[in-house]
Motif scaffolding. Structure first.
Motif, mmCIF file in Angstrom:
data_model
loop_
_atom_site.group_PDB
_atom_site.id
_atom_site.type_symbol
_atom_site.label_atom_id
_atom_site.label_comp_id
_atom_site.label_asym_id
_atom_site.label_seq_id
_atom_site.Cartn_x
_atom_site.Cartn_y
_atom_site.Cartn_z
ATOM 1 N N SER A 1 88.475 56.863 38.759
ATOM 2 C CA SER A 1 89.872 56.429 38.733
ATOM 3 C C SER A 1 90.333 55.921 40.092
ATOM 4 O O SER A 1 91.429 55.362 40.207
ATOM 5 C CB SER A 1 90.781 57.569 38.256
ATOM 6 O OG SER A 1 90.807 58.641 39.179
ATOM 7 N N LEU A 2 89.500 56.095 41.124
ATOM 8 C CA LEU A 2 89.845 55.598 42.460
ATOM 9 C C LEU A 2 89.353 54.174 42.695
ATOM 10 O O LEU A 2 89.523 53.639 43.776
ATOM 11 C CB LEU A 2 89.230 56.508 43.535
ATOM 12 C CG LEU A 2 89.751 57.939 43.604
ATOM 13 C CD1 LEU A 2 89.007 58.716 44.682
ATOM 14 C CD2 LEU A 2 91.248 57.965 43.870
ATOM 15 N N ALA A 3 88.748 53.576 41.691
ATOM 16 C CA ALA A 3 88.138 52.253 41.880
ATOM 17 C C ALA A 3 89.067 51.121 41.449
ATOM 18 O O ALA A 3 88.639 49.973 41.401
ATOM 19 C CB ALA A 3 86.831 52.175 41.094
ATOM 20 N N LEU A 4 90.338 51.430 41.147
ATOM 21 C CA LEU A 4 91.186 50.449 40.479
ATOM 22 C C LEU A 4 91.899 49.484 41.415
ATOM 23 O O LEU A 4 91.906 48.277 41.182
ATOM 24 C CB LEU A 4 92.216 51.169 39.601
ATOM 25 C CG LEU A 4 93.077 50.269 38.714
ATOM 26 C CD1 LEU A 4 92.220 49.483 37.736
ATOM 27 C CD2 LEU A 4 94.106 51.114 37.961
ATOM 28 N N SER A 5 92.535 49.989 42.479
ATOM 29 C CA SER A 5 93.420 49.138 43.282
ATOM 30 C C SER A 5 92.692 47.955 43.910
ATOM 31 O O SER A 5 93.256 46.869 44.021
ATOM 32 C CB SER A 5 94.128 49.960 44.368
ATOM 33 O OG SER A 5 95.137 50.769 43.797
ATOM 34 N N GLU B 1 86.551 45.995 34.487
ATOM 35 C CA GLU B 1 85.923 45.335 35.635
ATOM 36 C C GLU B 1 85.739 46.309 36.788
ATOM 37 O O GLU B 1 84.697 46.303 37.469
ATOM 38 C CB GLU B 1 86.770 44.139 36.088
ATOM 39 C CG GLU B 1 86.163 43.383 37.261
ATOM 40 C CD GLU B 1 87.001 42.207 37.726
ATOM 41 O OE1 GLU B 1 86.856 41.811 38.896
ATOM 42 O OE2 GLU B 1 87.800 41.682 36.919
ATOM 43 N N ALA B 2 86.750 47.160 37.025
ATOM 44 C CA ALA B 2 86.649 48.165 38.089
ATOM 45 C C ALA B 2 85.491 49.122 37.822
ATOM 46 O O ALA B 2 84.736 49.484 38.735
ATOM 47 C CB ALA B 2 87.966 48.936 38.210
ATOM 48 N N GLN B 3 85.339 49.529 36.555
ATOM 49 C CA GLN B 3 84.241 50.426 36.190
ATOM 50 C C GLN B 3 82.883 49.755 36.412
ATOM 51 O O GLN B 3 81.943 50.377 36.916
ATOM 52 C CB GLN B 3 84.370 50.830 34.720
ATOM 53 C CG GLN B 3 85.572 51.693 34.397
ATOM 54 C CD GLN B 3 85.394 53.104 34.908
ATOM 55 O OE1 GLN B 3 85.704 53.390 36.052
ATOM 56 N NE2 GLN B 3 84.894 53.975 34.076
ATOM 57 N N HIS B 4 82.800 48.491 36.024
ATOM 58 C CA HIS B 4 81.536 47.758 36.182
ATOM 59 C C HIS B 4 81.174 47.611 37.650
ATOM 60 O O HIS B 4 80.011 47.804 38.052
ATOM 61 C CB HIS B 4 81.656 46.383 35.513
ATOM 62 C CG HIS B 4 80.374 45.631 35.473
ATOM 63 N ND1 HIS B 4 80.272 44.307 35.877
ATOM 64 C CD2 HIS B 4 79.128 45.999 35.096
ATOM 65 C CE1 HIS B 4 79.018 43.910 35.749
ATOM 66 N NE2 HIS B 4 78.305 44.907 35.271
ATOM 67 N N ILE C 1 93.452 53.041 49.213
ATOM 68 C CA ILE C 1 94.728 53.018 49.943
ATOM 69 C C ILE C 1 94.916 51.674 50.642
ATOM 70 O O ILE C 1 96.018 51.110 50.628
ATOM 71 C CB ILE C 1 94.790 54.190 50.944
ATOM 72 C CG1 ILE C 1 94.826 55.518 50.177
ATOM 73 C CG2 ILE C 1 96.012 54.059 51.854
ATOM 74 C CD1 ILE C 1 94.794 56.742 51.074
ATOM 75 N N GLN C 2 93.853 51.156 51.245
ATOM 76 C CA GLN C 2 93.946 49.858 51.907
ATOM 77 C C GLN C 2 94.334 48.774 50.912
ATOM 78 O O GLN C 2 95.189 47.921 51.191
ATOM 79 C CB GLN C 2 92.613 49.522 52.579
ATOM 80 C CG GLN C 2 92.579 48.187 53.289
ATOM 81 C CD GLN C 2 93.347 48.188 54.601
ATOM 82 O OE1 GLN C 2 94.102 49.109 54.878
ATOM 83 N NE2 GLN C 2 93.185 47.147 55.393
ATOM 84 N N ALA C 3 93.719 48.800 49.725
ATOM 85 C CA ALA C 3 93.993 47.776 48.720
ATOM 86 C C ALA C 3 95.417 47.878 48.185
ATOM 87 O O ALA C 3 96.118 46.869 48.052
ATOM 88 C CB ALA C 3 92.999 47.886 47.569
ATOM 89 N N THR C 4 95.867 49.090 47.874
ATOM 90 C CA THR C 4 97.209 49.231 47.317
ATOM 91 C C THR C 4 98.267 48.877 48.351
ATOM 92 O O THR C 4 99.333 48.348 48.016
ATOM 93 C CB THR C 4 97.430 50.651 46.747
ATOM 94 O OG1 THR C 4 98.561 50.641 45.864
ATOM 95 C CG2 THR C 4 97.649 51.688 47.817
ATOM 96 N N ASN C 5 97.983 49.124 49.630
ATOM 97 C CA ASN C 5 98.902 48.698 50.688
ATOM 98 C C ASN C 5 98.928 47.178 50.820
ATOM 99 O O ASN C 5 99.992 46.572 50.996
ATOM 100 C CB ASN C 5 98.507 49.328 52.026
ATOM 101 C CG ASN C 5 98.911 50.784 52.140
ATOM 102 O OD1 ASN C 5 99.785 51.256 51.407
ATOM 103 N ND2 ASN C 5 98.269 51.514 53.036
ATOM 104 N N GLU C 6 97.763 46.560 50.731
ATOM 105 C CA GLU C 6 97.702 45.098 50.855
ATOM 106 C C GLU C 6 98.470 44.414 49.730
ATOM 107 O O GLU C 6 99.129 43.397 49.946
ATOM 108 C CB GLU C 6 96.239 44.640 50.846
ATOM 109 C CG GLU C 6 95.510 44.893 52.159
ATOM 110 C CD GLU C 6 94.071 44.423 52.109
ATOM 111 O OE1 GLU C 6 93.647 43.917 51.052
ATOM 112 O OE2 GLU C 6 93.368 44.564 53.130
#
Length: 375
Positions: A208-212, A251-254, A43-48
Motif C-alpha cells: 500500500s506504500l507503492a501508490l503515490s 500499475e503500482a502493484q506491477h 512521502i517525496q512523491a505525495t509532496n511533489e
C-alpha cells in the motif's frame, strides 16, 4: 460492478501472492532498508504532487529520528514518516471517527500548514474553499462544516459496509474525502495517506506504500478521474473514476513486483559473489587481508559483514550500516566485530560514515570487489 471492475480487482489481487513471495525471499536487513526507501519515495512523491518542497535527505533524516525515538518535533516530516512506517509495519488502523480524521490530518501536515490555512472549525474548516486551475474554478469543497461532517460520516460508514468489496470501499472513500475537501490546505496529502491506510486492509502493508509514486507519474489521469466524475453529464456515476483508480493501483502493484524481483535477484547475485570469494584458495588475500595480522579473519564473519553492507548498498538511501547491526549479523559482540571492521577499513573495502553512531559503508573498491558496479 462491471466486468471491467471485476477483472481489475482480480488482477490487483493476483499480484499479492507474487509480491509476498518476493518480499519473503529478501533477507531481514534488506526488507528493512527497502521499507525505508519505500517510505521516502512515498512521502517525496505525495509532496511533489502538492508542490510541497522536500528532499530525500530530509525524509531520510526524519526516519533516523523516528527509529532512534527522539522527539519528533525536532525534525521536519518526522510525524509523517512515523505514520507511513506504521503502515509498512502493519501497525496502523483506518480512522473510525471524525476526530480520527482530524488527528491524521494534524500528523500528516504537522509544521507544513500556514497559520492562515489552519482549520478554523470544530474539526474542519468553517469557510468555503475552491480549487482553481489557474484559469477557472474546477472544484468547490463541501460547505458548511456540518455538511463536511455529514459527508465524512458517510465515508466512514461505507468504509465499514462489508457488502462492498474492500478495494472499492477504499477508492470510493478517497473520492468522498477529496470531493469534500475538509481542510483549506493539505487535503491531497491527507487523502492519499488515508487511501494507503484503507488499502492496507486488503493489500500487503508494504504494497500500500507503492501508490503515490505511481499517482505522481499519472497525475493528469488522476485529477481527470475526479473532474470527469464531477461532470454534471456523468450524473454522479463513480464507475469510470473507479476504473481509473483501480488501473493506477494495478500499475503500482506491477511496478512493485518488478522492483522486488530485480532487487531479490541482486541479493542472490551478491550472496553468490561472496561465496566465491570465501571459497577461493587465496582468501583472505583476495579481499585485501593478509593471514598473519590480528585479529584473525574467519570467512563466515567477513562474509556476513560484506553481505549486510552489500544489502545496504542496494537498498538503503545512505548505503550505511550501524556497528551494532553488523555485530548482530555476525552473531558476535560489537567489541569482537570492531577490530575486524578496522582491518577491512585499512584494506580500503569499507569506510566510516559517521562516528556517533558508528556507521560503515562499502568503498568504491568494496563495491568493485563485490561486483556491484553499475547496480
Amino acid at each position: 460492478m462491471t466486468p471491467e471492475v471485476a477483472a481489475l480487482i482480480e488482477r490487483i489481487m493476483s499480484f499479492e501472492p507474487k509480491i509476498q513471495a518476493e518480499w519473503d525471499g529478501l533477507p531481514g536487513h534488506a526488507r528493512r532498508h527497502y521499507l525505508h526507501r519505500m517510505v521516502i519515495d512515498e512521502i517525496q512523491a505525495t509532496n511533489e504532487i502538492e508542490q510541497v518542497r522536500s528532499t530525500r535527505k530530509e525524509i531520510s533524516e526524519a526516519i533516523k529520528v523516528v527509529r532512534s525515538e527522539q522527539p519528533l518535533a525536532t525534525k521536519r516530516f518526522a510525524e509523517m514518516v512515523r505514520l507511513y512506517l506504521d503502515i509498512g509495519n502493519d501497525q496502523a488502523e483506518s480512522p473510525q471517527t471524525l476526530d480520527d480524521i482530524r488527528a491524521a490530518y494534524d500528523a500528516v501536515t504537522r509544521g507544513e500548514i500556514r497559520d492562515e490555512d489552519a482549520p478554523d472549525g470544530l474539526r474542519f474548516r468553517q469557510g468555503p474553499v475552491s480549487i482553481t486551475s489557474g484559469i477557472k474554478v474546477v472544484h468547490t469543497g463541501v460547505f458548511p462544516e456540518s455538511a463536511i461532517d455529514d459527508a465524512l460520516t458517510l465515508m466512514l460508514s461505507q468504509g465499514r459496509d462489508d457488502s462492498i468489496p474492500r478495494l472499492i470501499r477504499a477508492v470510493v472513500a478517497h473520492f468522498i474525502f477529496e470531493y469534500t475537501h475538509p481542510f483549506y490546505d493539505g487535503n491531497g496529502r491527507t487523502g492519499r495517506y488515508l487511501l494507503a491506510l484503507d488499502l492496507r486492509q486488503v493489500l500487503a502493508p508494504y504494497a500500500s506504500l507503492a501508490l503515490s509514486a505511481t499517482v505522481a507519474d499519472n497525475k493528469d489521469r488522476y485529477y481527470r478521474a475526479f473532474s470527469d466524475a464531477e461532470n454534471p453529464l456523468n450524473r454522479g456515476d463513480l464507475t469510470p473514476y473507479l476504473v481509473d483508480m483501480l488501473e493506477i493501483i494495478a500499475e503500482a502493484q506491477h511496478r512493485l513486483l518488478l522492483d522486488l524481483s530485480e532487487r531479490r535477484r541482486k541479493i542472490e547475485t551478491l550472496a553468490t559473489r561472496i561465496q566465491v570469494l570465501l571459497e577461493d584458495e587465496q582468501f583472505p588475500l583476495n579481499v585485501g587481508l593478509d593471514r598473519e595480522s590480528a585479529p584473525p579473519v574467519v570467512g563466515d564473519d567477513i562474509g556476513e559483514v560484506l553481505f549486510t553492507l552489500g544489502q545496504a548498498h542496494h537498498f538503503d538511501a545512505n548505503r550505511a550500516v550501524k556497528l551494532n547491526t553488523l555485530a548482530d549479523a555476525v552473531g558476535r559482540s560489537s567489541q569482537f566485530v570492531r577490530p575486524r571492521l578496522r582491518r577491512l577499513d585499512d584494506a580500503g573495502i569499507i569506510e566510516t560514515v559517521t562516528r556517533k553512531p558508528l556507521r560503515f559503508r562499502l568503498t568504491a573498491r568494496g563495491v568493485s570487489l563485490l561486483e556491484l558496479d553499475g547496480e
